[in-house]
Each structure stands twice: as C-alpha cells, then as structure tokens.
Design a protein around this motif. Structure first.
Motif, PDB file in Angstrom:
ATOM      1  N   ASP A 176       0.849  -1.288  -0.042  1.00 36.16           N
ATOM      2  CA  ASP A 176       0.062  -0.122   0.086  1.00 36.16           C
ATOM      3  C   ASP A 176       0.840   1.266   0.027  1.00 36.16           C
ATOM      4  O   ASP A 176       1.837   1.496   0.985  1.00 36.16           O
ATOM      5  CB  ASP A 176      -0.841  -0.039   1.186  1.00 36.16           C
ATOM      6  CG  ASP A 176      -1.631   1.158   1.203  1.00 36.16           C
ATOM      7  OD1 ASP A 176      -2.805   0.996   0.545  1.00 36.16           O
ATOM      8  OD2 ASP A 176      -1.513   1.928   2.141  1.00 36.16           O
ATOM      9  N   THR A 177       0.646   2.033  -1.085  1.00 34.76           N
ATOM     10  CA  THR A 177       1.536   3.308  -1.024  1.00 34.76           C
ATOM     11  C   THR A 177       1.352   4.046   0.071  1.00 34.76           C
ATOM     12  O   THR A 177       2.495   4.771   0.640  1.00 34.76           O
ATOM     13  CB  THR A 177       1.384   3.993  -2.454  1.00 34.76           C
ATOM     14  OG1 THR A 177       1.226   2.936  -3.480  1.00 34.76           O
ATOM     15  CG2 THR A 177       2.270   5.132  -2.721  1.00 34.76           C
ATOM     16  N   THR A 178       0.217   4.469   0.385  1.00 36.41           N
ATOM     17  CA  THR A 178      -0.307   5.293   1.437  1.00 36.41           C
ATOM     18  C   THR A 178       0.574   4.945   2.832  1.00 36.41           C
ATOM     19  O   THR A 178       1.184   5.812   3.434  1.00 36.41           O
ATOM     20  CB  THR A 178      -1.533   5.400   1.660  1.00 36.41           C
ATOM     21  OG1 THR A 178      -2.252   6.166   0.561  1.00 36.41           O
ATOM     22  CG2 THR A 178      -1.978   6.234   2.822  1.00 36.41           C
ATOM     23  N   SER A 179       0.521   3.677   3.006  1.00 38.48           N
ATOM     24  CA  SER A 179       1.270   3.084   4.208  1.00 38.48           C
ATOM     25  C   SER A 179       2.845   3.258   4.252  1.00 38.48           C
ATOM     26  O   SER A 179       3.202   3.440   5.256  1.00 38.48           O
ATOM     27  CB  SER A 179       0.718   1.674   4.580  1.00 38.48           C
ATOM     28  OG  SER A 179      -0.692   1.483   4.639  1.00 38.48           O
ATOM     29  N   LEU A 180       3.227   3.012   3.188  1.00 38.78           N
ATOM     30  CA  LEU A 180       4.405   3.153   3.031  1.00 38.78           C
ATOM     31  C   LEU A 180       4.950   4.723   3.075  1.00 38.78           C
ATOM     32  O   LEU A 180       6.152   4.840   3.786  1.00 38.78           O
ATOM     33  CB  LEU A 180       5.172   2.791   1.811  1.00 38.78           C
ATOM     34  CG  LEU A 180       4.925   0.937   1.501  1.00 38.78           C
ATOM     35  CD1 LEU A 180       5.366   0.758  -0.012  1.00 38.78           C
ATOM     36  CD2 LEU A 180       5.720   0.315   2.542  1.00 38.78           C
ATOM     37  N   GLU A 181       4.034   5.538   2.651  1.00 38.75           N
ATOM     38  CA  GLU A 181       4.492   6.850   2.611  1.00 38.75           C
ATOM     39  C   GLU A 181       4.495   7.451   4.392  1.00 38.75           C
ATOM     40  O   GLU A 181       5.261   8.228   4.693  1.00 38.75           O
ATOM     41  CB  GLU A 181       3.632   7.680   1.950  1.00 38.75           C
ATOM     42  CG  GLU A 181       3.858   7.535   0.340  1.00 38.75           C
ATOM     43  CD  GLU A 181       2.869   8.594  -0.351  1.00 38.75           C
ATOM     44  OE1 GLU A 181       1.921   9.027   0.308  1.00 38.75           O
ATOM     45  OE2 GLU A 181       3.120   8.543  -1.476  1.00 38.75           O
ATOM     46  N   VAL A 182       3.386   6.691   5.190  1.00 36.19           N
ATOM     47  CA  VAL A 182       3.408   6.987   6.407  1.00 36.19           C
ATOM     48  C   VAL A 182       4.445   6.363   7.136  1.00 36.19           C
ATOM     49  O   VAL A 182       4.910   7.209   8.075  1.00 36.19           O
ATOM     50  CB  VAL A 182       1.862   6.589   6.871  1.00 36.19           C
ATOM     51  CG1 VAL A 182       2.045   6.670   8.486  1.00 36.19           C
ATOM     52  CG2 VAL A 182       0.777   7.292   6.462  1.00 36.19           C
ATOM     53  N   GLY A 233       7.557   5.987   5.984  1.00 35.69           N
ATOM     54  CA  GLY A 233       8.664   6.669   5.655  1.00 35.69           C
ATOM     55  C   GLY A 233       8.646   8.035   6.271  1.00 35.69           C
ATOM     56  O   GLY A 233       9.837   8.480   6.858  1.00 35.69           O
ATOM     57  N   ARG A 234       7.511   8.711   6.363  1.00 43.03           N
ATOM     58  CA  ARG A 234       7.412  10.207   7.068  1.00 43.03           C
ATOM     59  C   ARG A 234       7.632  10.031   8.587  1.00 43.03           C
ATOM     60  O   ARG A 234       8.113  10.907   9.061  1.00 43.03           O
ATOM     61  CB  ARG A 234       6.018  10.715   6.666  1.00 43.03           C
ATOM     62  CG  ARG A 234       5.676  12.065   7.412  1.00 43.03           C
ATOM     63  CD  ARG A 234       4.497  12.550   7.115  1.00 43.03           C
ATOM     64  NE  ARG A 234       3.954  12.289   5.538  1.00 43.03           N
ATOM     65  CZ  ARG A 234       3.011  11.692   5.118  1.00 43.03           C
ATOM     66  NH1 ARG A 234       2.259  10.863   6.367  1.00 43.03           N
ATOM     67  NH2 ARG A 234       2.675  11.515   3.981  1.00 43.03           N
ATOM     68  N   LEU A 285       9.003   7.762  17.667  1.00 44.91           N
ATOM     69  CA  LEU A 285       8.183   6.906  16.709  1.00 44.91           C
ATOM     70  C   LEU A 285       6.605   6.623  17.136  1.00 44.91           C
ATOM     71  O   LEU A 285       5.856   6.547  16.612  1.00 44.91           O
ATOM     72  CB  LEU A 285       8.783   5.463  16.622  1.00 44.91           C
ATOM     73  CG  LEU A 285       9.964   5.453  15.682  1.00 44.91           C
ATOM     74  CD1 LEU A 285      10.737   4.053  16.080  1.00 44.91           C
ATOM     75  CD2 LEU A 285       9.997   5.939  14.331  1.00 44.91           C
ATOM     76  N   GLY A 286       6.729   6.900  18.679  1.00 40.42           N
ATOM     77  CA  GLY A 286       5.184   6.600  19.158  1.00 40.42           C
ATOM     78  C   GLY A 286       4.654   8.002  19.591  1.00 40.42           C
ATOM     79  O   GLY A 286       3.575   7.893  20.185  1.00 40.42           O
ATOM     80  N   GLU A 312      -0.271  12.522   8.252  1.00 45.20           N
ATOM     81  CA  GLU A 312      -0.315  11.831   9.479  1.00 45.20           C
ATOM     82  C   GLU A 312       0.960  10.943   9.655  1.00 45.20           C
ATOM     83  O   GLU A 312       1.641  10.422   8.764  1.00 45.20           O
ATOM     84  CB  GLU A 312      -1.496  10.985   9.735  1.00 45.20           C
ATOM     85  CG  GLU A 312      -1.515   9.915   8.618  1.00 45.20           C
ATOM     86  CD  GLU A 312      -3.032   9.206   8.732  1.00 45.20           C
ATOM     87  OE1 GLU A 312      -3.315   9.471   9.633  1.00 45.20           O
ATOM     88  OE2 GLU A 312      -3.088   8.171   8.016  1.00 45.20           O
ATOM     89  N   LEU A 313       1.231  10.683  10.811  1.00 45.13           N
ATOM     90  CA  LEU A 313       2.365   9.723  11.215  1.00 45.13           C
ATOM     91  C   LEU A 313       1.926   8.342  11.583  1.00 45.13           C
ATOM     92  O   LEU A 313       0.720   7.956  11.654  1.00 45.13           O
ATOM     93  CB  LEU A 313       3.358  10.305  12.420  1.00 45.13           C
ATOM     94  CG  LEU A 313       3.684  11.669  12.147  1.00 45.13           C
ATOM     95  CD1 LEU A 313       4.804  11.761  13.561  1.00 45.13           C
ATOM     96  CD2 LEU A 313       4.725  11.561  11.042  1.00 45.13           C
ATOM     97  N   LEU A 314       2.655   7.303  11.710  1.00 43.91           N
ATOM     98  CA  LEU A 314       2.263   6.146  12.097  1.00 43.91           C
ATOM     99  C   LEU A 314       1.608   5.705  13.230  1.00 43.91           C
ATOM    100  O   LEU A 314       0.089   5.064  13.059  1.00 43.91           O
ATOM    101  CB  LEU A 314       3.618   5.234  12.182  1.00 43.91           C
ATOM    102  CG  LEU A 314       3.446   3.503  11.921  1.00 43.91           C
ATOM    103  CD1 LEU A 314       2.690   3.366  10.660  1.00 43.91           C
ATOM    104  CD2 LEU A 314       4.645   2.839  12.217  1.00 43.91           C
ATOM    105  N   PRO A 315       1.248   6.539  14.413  1.00 43.31           N
ATOM    106  CA  PRO A 315       0.665   6.157  15.497  1.00 43.31           C
ATOM    107  C   PRO A 315      -0.739   6.818  15.156  1.00 43.31           C
ATOM    108  O   PRO A 315      -1.854   6.237  15.517  1.00 43.31           O
ATOM    109  CB  PRO A 315       1.323   6.977  16.603  1.00 43.31           C
ATOM    110  CG  PRO A 315       2.888   6.845  16.348  1.00 43.31           C
ATOM    111  CD  PRO A 315       2.941   7.178  14.938  1.00 43.31           C
ATOM    112  N   ASN A 316      -0.718   7.852  14.348  1.00 40.65           N
ATOM    113  CA  ASN A 316      -2.166   8.378  13.933  1.00 40.65           C
ATOM    114  C   ASN A 316      -2.608   7.302  12.978  1.00 40.65           C
ATOM    115  O   ASN A 316      -3.970   7.233  13.082  1.00 40.65           O
ATOM    116  CB  ASN A 316      -2.030   9.686  13.361  1.00 40.65           C
ATOM    117  CG  ASN A 316      -1.042  10.688  14.355  1.00 40.65           C
ATOM    118  OD1 ASN A 316      -0.035  10.926  14.053  1.00 40.65           O
ATOM    119  ND2 ASN A 316      -1.761  11.254  15.237  1.00 40.65           N
ATOM    120  N   ALA A 317      -2.139   6.596  11.986  1.00 31.59           N
ATOM    121  CA  ALA A 317      -2.492   5.950  10.907  1.00 31.59           C
ATOM    122  C   ALA A 317      -3.226   4.781  11.815  1.00 31.59           C
ATOM    123  O   ALA A 317      -4.192   4.075  11.575  1.00 31.59           O
ATOM    124  CB  ALA A 317      -1.644   5.680  10.002  1.00 31.59           C
TER     125      ALA A 317
END
Length: 312
Positions: free
Chosen positions: A81-87, A89-90, A240-241, A255-260
């Motif tokens: 999933d492109t969006t998940s990989l972008e999140v 990486g961001r 990261l958290g 958004e960052l990974l915790p928000n996703a």
C-alpha cells in the motif's frame, strides 16, 4: 612445670568458640543467592509486566495474523500500500529530524551545564526539568497558540518586518513541538556522560600542542559519544510513538504511523491492519535498538545505555 593445654578434638564442636558448631540461621538462608524466597520478590513485577506489556503486545501480534482471517494478508497490504509506506517513511524521517535537531541544540546546552557553577547549573537544570512539571496537553495547545496564523510567532515576525509564515498543520510545526517535548531526554544523558569526563585529559591534549578547538573535537567529543548514543536512541524511539502532538499540530494529510494506527483500529475497526502497523512500529524500534547497540559497541567499546545514575 607447665600445665598441659586442653586437647582440641576435630569434629562437630570445632567450628565455634565454646565447642558448638555454626549452624546456618534462617535469615542467612533467606539471603543466600539461590534462596527460593528471594525469587518471590520478583513475582509482583513479573505479573505487572505480563499484564501491562506482554499480554497487550501478544494480542496485537495475534490479531495482525488472524483478523479478518488467518494469514499474512495484513502485512502484504502494508508492504504494497503506497499510503502506508509513505506514512512509515514520513514517521522515520520526522523521528530522525527530531533526533538531529535535539542533538544539535542539546549538546552545547549540556556542555554549558558541565562548565557552569552550581547556581547557574541549577537554573539550567530547572529549565530542562520544567516541561516534566506541565501537562502534555497544556504544552501542545500552548504551541497551537504560538504557531497559529494570528499567533504569537507571526505577530513577532510581522512586527520585525520578516513576513508571516504558516506553521500550524505542517510537518515543521510538528517538529517544533516534538523537539521541545523531547529536549530533556537528549540533554540529561549528554550531561550525565559529560560530567564523567576528566577535564585533565583535554588539558593534556592542549599541553601537547593542540589548539582548544582541536582538543575539544579530538578528545572531549569522542569521550561524550556514549551520551550521544543514549540520548539519540531515547529521542528516536520516543518520536516513533508520538500521537497527540502530530494530531494537534499536524494535519491528516501528513499523519504519522501512530495516527494511522489509531485510524485503523478506532475509526475503521480494522484490528488486523492496525496490528500490522503496530508490529511494524515495534520491529522498527527493536531493529534501531540493536543497530545502535552494535554501533556504540564498535565506536566506544561499550553498548549505549538509556538508563543510569544522574548526579547534579
């Protein structure tokens, strides 16, 4: 004529004065390294760790490979999933930038604390510890007031004729808030490492002909690397958290990974994909911890430590 001395016969009465053997007491048995009663002391802590950490993490891992059906489809979605990989990486990029910024700002601050007198050092330490005495929500919303378009920062910039800037709802605004919150976690390990450096070593380098800056760069900085590794590791893993700061100061488009992860679990009720994101975050932190420990071992000769005593 000398009286004959009493004979001492070996046996069970030869161990103590008075002829009685030394039998181990119950208290000495309890203090023995292998005493079963000593192991009972760790039972409450072990139960707390199992209930508060191991069980929730195990539940997330199990759901990542069992919901909505058993298999690895959630991790396949994450990798394709492109969006998940972008999140992802961001998130890594923001954490790396926050670590770099806090290191650049915190290193001279920690050095100033080591060379200051007791009074000034106490004030500097007070400034470092003050964020811990304020609620996280209060600090985050204070940055909202400062960074908003008609806030304090733009008012000052306009008065100076530098023009206004838009920071609220951007990654830059998130970085500003994160760096202010994470600065103590960088400064305190650096200060602890710098306090243990013998300044006579730096003076010896200067006596041998090195200029002050060269002696600082070639002698002091390498000796302070354990604090650099420890502070960087703490700041990166904590970055990261982060959830509240990106949610308030950032925007849904960045958004960052915790928000996703929150969106997948709380809004979409997709525990499988949310579990895959959580496992990815956990593996990233674990991999970083292993790499940092290896690099610190190679560079300084000892592993990076994120705990330890702090002398004021």
């Amino acid at each position: 004529m000398t009286a004959p001395s009493p004979r001492t016969t070996p046996g069970r009465h030869a161990g103590r004065p008075g002829g009685r053997s030394a039998a181990p007491s119950a208290a000495a048995t309890d203090r023995a390294p292998g005493s079963p009663r000593r192991w009972l002391l760790i039972v409450p802590t072990a139960l707390l760790v199992l209930a508060g950490f191991v069980y929730p993490v195990a539940t997330i891992v199990v759901r990542s490979v069992t919901q909505p059906e058993p298999g690895l489809q959630n991790f396949s979605w994450l990798l394709h999933d492109t969006t998940s990989l972008e999140v992802l990486g961001r998130t890594l990029a923001v954490a790396a930038l926050a670590t770099l910024i806090t290191l650049v700002l915190g290193y001279p601050y920690a050095y100033l604390m080591t060379v200051s007198g007791p009074a000034l050092r106490g004030l500097l330490m007070l400034a470092v510890l003050m964020p811990f005495w304020t609620s996280l929500m209060v600090r985050v919303f204070a940055w909202v007031i400062i960074l908003q378009d008609n806030g304090v920062l733009n008012t000052v910039l306009g008065a100076l004729g530098l023009g206004e800037t838009h920071l609220l709802g951007t990654t830059t605004g998130v970085l500003i808030g994160m760096c202010q919150l994470l600065m103590p976690f960088m400064v305190l390990p650096l200060f602890n490492a710098m306090r243990s450096i013998d300044r006579r070593v730096v003076q010896a380098g200067m006596i041998c002909g090195a200029p002050p800056w060269t002696a600082f760069r070639r002698v002091f900085v390498p000796l302070s690397l354990p604090g650099v590794f420890a502070g960087s590791l703490m700041v990166f893993i904590l970055s990261l958290g982060f959830y509240i700061t990106p949610a308030v100061l950032g925007s849904p488009r960045q958004e960052l990974l915790p928000n996703a992860l929150y969106t997948q679990i709380s809004e979409l009720l997709n525990w499988g994909r949310g579990g895959a994101l959580a496992v990815a975050l956990l593996l990233t932190a674990g991999l970083l911890l292993a790499v940092t420990a290896w690099v610190s071992k190679r560079v300084t000769g000892k592993s990076a430590q994120v705990t330890g005593g702090l002398e004021l």
